[in-house]
Scaffold this active site. Structure first.
Site, short mmCIF file in Angstrom:
data_model
loop_
_atom_site.label_atom_id
_atom_site.label_comp_id
_atom_site.label_asym_id
_atom_site.label_seq_id
_atom_site.Cartn_x
_atom_site.Cartn_y
_atom_site.Cartn_z
N CYS A 33 35.82 48.82 46.61
CA CYS A 33 36.75 49.54 45.73
C CYS A 33 36.07 49.99 44.44
O CYS A 33 36.62 50.80 43.70
CB CYS A 33 37.97 48.67 45.41
SG CYS A 33 37.58 47.22 44.44
N CYS A 103 41.58 41.44 44.60
CA CYS A 103 41.39 41.58 43.15
C CYS A 103 41.34 40.20 42.50
O CYS A 103 40.57 39.97 41.55
CB CYS A 103 42.50 42.41 42.53
SG CYS A 103 42.94 43.89 43.48
FE1 FES Z 1 39.52 46.37 43.91
FE2 FES Z 1 41.68 45.79 42.62
S1 FES Z 1 41.42 47.43 44.02
S2 FES Z 1 39.77 44.89 42.39
#
Ligand code: FES
Length: 147
Positions: A33, A103
């Site tokens: 991400c 996360c």
């Molecule tokens: Fe990767 Fe939140 S989407 S840390």
């Protein structure tokens, strides 16, 4: 979709910033991400975390998990801070949507990375602490499945 606590910590993050000359600092990211979290710890001679700050370049859930994680470790001993797992972080936020659980893993790993740095700087070994990874995305799928 997000709990009130997540929204609160996202809109009003606690302990955001940095500590000059920290006892330990750790940075972890998730290559998938692209989010990055950095934790700074100020630890006194008795091994108590006196102060903690974070900087997160990431999504709202990553900011909320960083913020609550700082509250969970502040005032704790190094050993107790190790017990702040990503599950503890999620519970403290009253839950996270499954796709956002990774996360919270960043928060756990960032604390571990900062503790690792502290241990290395002081030539000590913290029982139960393993060398943290720089990038947590490889184990992300497993963790997400357990929720
Ligand atoms: Fe990767 Fe939140 S989407 S840390």
């Amino acid at each position: 979709m997000y709990t009130k606590k997540v929204m609160d910590h996202f809109s009003n993050p606690r302990n955001m910033g940095e500590i000059e000359n920290p006892s330990g600092v750790g940075t972890v990211g998730n290559a998938k991400c692209g989010d990055i979290m950095r934790m700074y710890l100020d630890i006194d001679d008795d091994g108590i975390i006196q102060d903690v700050k974070f900087k997160t370049f990431g999504c709202g859930a990553a900011i909320a998990t960083s913020s609550i994680a700082t509250e969970l470790v502040k005032g704790k001993t190094v050993q107790d801070a190790l017990k702040v797992t990503n599950k503890a972080v999620v519970d403290a936020l009253d839950g996270l949507p499954p796709v956002k659980v990774h996360c919270s893993l960043l928060a756990e790993e960032a604390i571990h990375a900062a503790l690792w740095d502290y241990a290395e700087k002081n030539g000590i070994k913290i029982e139960g602490l393993e060398k943290p990874k720089d990038d947590i995305h490889e184990e992300e799928e497993d963790v997400t499945e357990s929720y």
